[in-house]
Design a protein around this motif. Structure first.
Motif, mmCIF file in Angstrom:
data_model
loop_
_atom_site.group_PDB
_atom_site.id
_atom_site.type_symbol
_atom_site.label_atom_id
_atom_site.label_comp_id
_atom_site.label_asym_id
_atom_site.label_seq_id
_atom_site.Cartn_x
_atom_site.Cartn_y
_atom_site.Cartn_z
ATOM 1 N N ASP A 1 -25.222 -31.199 0.269
ATOM 2 C CA ASP A 1 -26.139 -31.115 -0.879
ATOM 3 C C ASP A 1 -27.571 -31.413 -0.443
ATOM 4 N N PHE A 2 -27.711 -32.371 0.412
ATOM 5 C CA PHE A 2 -28.998 -32.604 1.068
ATOM 6 C C PHE A 2 -28.742 -33.207 2.447
ATOM 7 N N THR A 3 -29.777 -33.191 3.274
ATOM 8 C CA THR A 3 -29.630 -33.719 4.637
ATOM 9 C C THR A 3 -30.257 -35.111 4.714
ATOM 10 N N ALA A 4 -30.016 -35.770 5.831
ATOM 11 C CA ALA A 4 -30.645 -37.078 6.051
ATOM 12 C C ALA A 4 -32.159 -36.916 6.139
ATOM 13 N N VAL A 5 -32.611 -35.786 6.666
ATOM 14 C CA VAL A 5 -34.058 -35.533 6.732
ATOM 15 C C VAL A 5 -34.622 -35.385 5.311
ATOM 16 N N ASP A 6 -33.908 -34.653 4.449
ATOM 17 C CA ASP A 6 -34.356 -34.530 3.045
ATOM 18 C C ASP A 6 -34.475 -35.911 2.412
ATOM 19 N N LEU A 7 -33.450 -36.728 2.636
ATOM 20 C CA LEU A 7 -33.397 -38.049 2.014
ATOM 21 C C LEU A 7 -34.559 -38.927 2.508
ATOM 22 N N ALA A 8 -34.739 -38.940 3.828
ATOM 23 C CA ALA A 8 -35.825 -39.748 4.402
ATOM 24 C C ALA A 8 -37.174 -39.268 3.866
ATOM 25 N N THR A 9 -37.310 -37.953 3.731
ATOM 26 C CA THR A 9 -38.581 -37.393 3.252
ATOM 27 C C THR A 9 -38.898 -37.876 1.835
ATOM 28 N N VAL A 10 -37.875 -37.910 0.983
ATOM 29 C CA VAL A 10 -38.090 -38.366 -0.395
ATOM 30 C C VAL A 10 -38.561 -39.824 -0.414
ATOM 31 N N TYR A 11 -37.937 -40.657 0.416
ATOM 32 C CA TYR A 11 -38.358 -42.063 0.474
ATOM 33 C C TYR A 11 -39.773 -42.192 1.042
ATOM 34 N N LEU A 12 -40.065 -41.426 2.078
ATOM 35 C CA LEU A 12 -41.409 -41.503 2.671
ATOM 36 C C LEU A 12 -42.472 -41.080 1.654
ATOM 37 N N GLU A 13 -42.145 -40.045 0.869
ATOM 38 C CA GLU A 13 -43.112 -39.606 -0.162
ATOM 39 C C GLU A 13 -43.324 -40.695 -1.205
ATOM 40 N N ASN A 14 -42.233 -41.342 -1.582
ATOM 41 C CA ASN A 14 -42.344 -42.416 -2.569
ATOM 42 C C ASN A 14 -43.169 -43.593 -2.028
ATOM 43 N N ILE A 15 -42.988 -43.884 -0.765
ATOM 44 C CA ILE A 15 -43.774 -44.956 -0.127
ATOM 45 C C ILE A 15 -45.255 -44.589 -0.161
ATOM 46 N N LYS A 16 -45.535 -43.333 0.171
ATOM 47 C CA LYS A 16 -46.932 -42.861 0.167
ATOM 48 C C LYS A 16 -47.552 -43.030 -1.215
ATOM 49 N N ARG B 1 -25.092 -36.076 13.571
ATOM 50 C CA ARG B 1 -23.776 -36.735 13.484
ATOM 51 C C ARG B 1 -22.939 -36.163 12.343
ATOM 52 N N PHE B 2 -23.605 -35.755 11.251
ATOM 53 C CA PHE B 2 -22.832 -35.087 10.188
ATOM 54 C C PHE B 2 -22.280 -33.764 10.700
ATOM 55 N N LYS B 3 -23.047 -33.109 11.560
ATOM 56 C CA LYS B 3 -22.590 -31.808 12.110
ATOM 57 C C LYS B 3 -21.435 -31.982 13.094
ATOM 58 N N ASP B 4 -21.559 -33.004 13.954
ATOM 59 C CA ASP B 4 -20.491 -33.107 14.982
ATOM 60 C C ASP B 4 -19.338 -34.013 14.548
ATOM 61 N N GLY B 5 -19.345 -34.435 13.286
ATOM 62 C CA GLY B 5 -18.182 -35.165 12.757
ATOM 63 C C GLY B 5 -18.128 -36.636 13.127
ATOM 64 N N THR B 6 -19.224 -37.197 13.646
ATOM 65 C CA THR B 6 -19.188 -38.628 14.000
ATOM 66 C C THR B 6 -19.914 -39.499 12.971
ATOM 67 N N ALA B 7 -20.293 -38.906 11.837
ATOM 68 C CA ALA B 7 -21.010 -39.682 10.808
ATOM 69 C C ALA B 7 -20.091 -40.725 10.188
ATOM 70 N N THR B 8 -20.648 -41.881 9.889
ATOM 71 C CA THR B 8 -19.921 -42.919 9.141
ATOM 72 C C THR B 8 -20.616 -43.082 7.782
ATOM 73 N N LEU B 9 -20.102 -44.034 6.988
ATOM 74 C CA LEU B 9 -20.638 -44.223 5.636
ATOM 75 C C LEU B 9 -22.136 -44.547 5.645
ATOM 76 N N LEU B 10 -22.605 -45.178 6.694
ATOM 77 C CA LEU B 10 -24.013 -45.601 6.712
ATOM 78 C C LEU B 10 -24.931 -44.636 7.469
ATOM 79 N N THR B 11 -24.373 -43.593 8.038
ATOM 80 C CA THR B 11 -25.206 -42.651 8.798
ATOM 81 C C THR B 11 -26.249 -42.002 7.871
ATOM 82 N N GLY B 12 -27.491 -42.069 8.303
ATOM 83 C CA GLY B 12 -28.561 -41.415 7.537
ATOM 84 C C GLY B 12 -29.077 -42.218 6.361
ATOM 85 N N ILE B 13 -28.554 -43.430 6.169
ATOM 86 C CA ILE B 13 -28.984 -44.252 5.019
ATOM 87 C C ILE B 13 -30.299 -44.962 5.373
#
Ligand code: GLN
Length: 481
Positions: free
Chosen positions: A22-37, A63-75
């Motif tokens: 639905d979204f990527t870790a980059v999308d998520l980080a971008t939303v937070y960075l924009e909010n910080i700005k 890591r989401f692509k290669d299947g090694t992501a855990t619950l906290l990956t990208g948080i």
């Protein structure tokens, strides 16, 4: 990309969305960075926002692509500035360490790094974790996102404000006498001070080694639980760490009828404000309705907790801060002699509160006063711990307000150290005893006639050693998670 509603996000929801694409870790980080700005020039939760956040998020996406992501990956995670991240400045909000770059990761950080957590930046705090409002930072105050004329609490004020203003999904704070729980209460978020020894202090700049613990500050209890489980565990680098305990598993089961004890006589000493009193009464009622049994308990030696805490705090602070001599590392100022170098460096490198505690700590440890202050405080610390252990034979949880009042105004208490110390009356006991304690939101104040904005209220739940599970269960019940 699906729209990201960060105000409603949890670790699980973010994980599911990143997993299903639905979204990527980059999308998520971008939303937070924009909010910080957008927000942080006013709030000032961060001392630094890292420049490699997107790269970290890209690594998480891989890591989401290669299947090694855990619950906290990208948080996205904010980190208090006294927790070391290799290659980053860790200033403890002090001029003394303004340029200090950490040469290793704290154990809590290396555990999160292994999970692929995205570190957003380092957050503001009271210098060397001394204070209760984040006004003791050498780098400016942090404002409460609910009312910018008020403090966010402290000392982990930056971490709590970052969560309240959705400038990170999770954060790490440290708690020596309330520094996770009180800012969480003031900012309307969840904060856990874990059992002493459950989270390694390796890489946490020591304030009071016998009281300090790293812990989570999050929006939900479920997120605090996930983060706590990720950072806890025995560590060869910290000899005070303990193995995972199983205590609390049984009483935390869904159908268990938990008993909550209320130390009413002790609470009378706290100078509790009417708004906090009302919120506490409403919380009591809510727990009753949820099927919890409420009983009164007696903690006779708690009346001494605050002076005991501050004697031990000053003593250990004066010893721990002696390493900052302006010679080995940190701020340096030349005097005319070597000894003068020390004086000049320490006088200018430390702020007022740090200097006050070093002086008082040196006093209580001096040979003539050691028995009268330090030894007596330690004897009382054992009595206080004994009272709690007795109470936990009868009850599963103890409940008090987290702080006697909601967030106060910036400038209101900063020049009155005793008024600031009195704020800690309900939080210091968990540190003195090593018990786990969690602050959970418990409503908001009414908007008053003068139009002051509504600000958060909270209660604190304390459980027996190693029984964090009991706190999580009760917290989720209370908040309807
Ligand atoms: N307010 C307390 C103090 O100033 C707690 C600080 C903390 O937990 N780091 O000591």
């Amino acid at each position: 990309m699906k729209k990201i509603d960060i105000a409603q996000l949890t670790i699980q929801k973010a994980h599911d969305a990143m997993k299903s694409g639905d979204f990527t870790a980059v999308d998520l980080a971008t939303v937070y960075l924009e909010n910080i700005k957008k927000l942080d020039s006013e709030i000032h939760a961060y001392l630094e926002v890292f420049t490699d956040v997107i790269e970290q998020a890209e690594a998480a996406d891989a890591r989401f692509k290669d299947g090694t992501a855990t619950l906290l990956t990208g948080i996205p995670c904010a980190v208090k500035d006294n927790i070391l991240i290799r290659g980053r400045i860790s200033s403890c909000a002090s001029k003394m360490l303004e340029k200090y770059v950490a040469t290793y990761d704290a154990t809590a950080i290396s555990k999160l790094r292994a999970e692929g957590v995205v570190f957003i930046g380092r957050t503001n705090m009271d210098e060397f974790a001394m204070g209760g409002s984040t006004e003791n930072s050498a780098f400016g105050v942090t404002k409460n996102p609910h009312d910018v004329s008020r403090v966010p609490g402290g000392t982990s004020g930056g971490s709590a404000a970052a969560i309240a203003a959705n400038m990170a999904l999770i954060s790490l704070g440290s708690d020596t006498g309330g520094s996770i729980r009180q800012p969480s209460a003031f900012c309307g978020v969840v904060g856990l001070k874990p059992t002493y020894g459950s989270v390694s202090r390796y890489g946490l700049t020591a304030a009071v080694s016998s009281l300090d613990q790293i812990g989570p500050i999050t929006r939900t209890v479920a997120d605090a639980e996930i983060l706590f489980n990720a950072i806890r565990g025995k560590d060869v680098m910290d000899g005070t760490t303990i193995s995972e305990t199983t205590y609390g598993e049984k009483s935390a089961s869904k159908n268990a009828k938990l008993t909550i004890g209320i130390p009413r006589a002790f609470m009378k000493l706290g100078g509790i404000s009417p708004a906090v009193q009302d919120a506490f009464a409403a919380a009591e009622l809510r727990f009753k309705k949820l099927g919890y049994t409420i009983v009164d308990v007696d903690l006779p030696n708690n009346a001494f907790a605050l002076p005991v805490y501050y004697i031990i705090n000053f003593a250990e602070v004066s010893s721990n801060l002696s390493r900052f001599d302006g010679v080995r590392y940190g701020f340096h100022k030349d005097g005319t002699t070597g000894v003068e170098d020390y004086f000049e460096s320490r006088a200018e490198g430390f702020g007022r509160e740090a200097r006050r505690r070093i002086l008082l700590g040196t006093y209580v440890l001096s040979s003539g006063y050691y028995d009268a202050y330090y030894n007596r405080a330690n004897a009382l610390r054992r009595l206080i711990t004994g009272d709690f252990n007795t109470a936990f034979k009868k009850v599963d949880i103890l409940m008090t307000p987290t702080a006697p009042s909601p967030a106060f105004k910036i400038g209101e208490k900063v020049s009155d150290p005793v008024a600031m110390y009195l704020e800690d009356i309900f939080t210091v006991t968990a540190n003195l005893t090593g018990l786990p304690a969690m602050s959970i939101p418990a409503g908001m104040t009414q908007v008053d006639a003068t139009g002051n904005p509504s600000i958060p209220l909270a209660v604190q739940l304390t459980a027996s050693h190693g029984a964090e599970k009991v706190l999580f269960q009760a917290g989720k019940d209370f908040l309807g998670e």
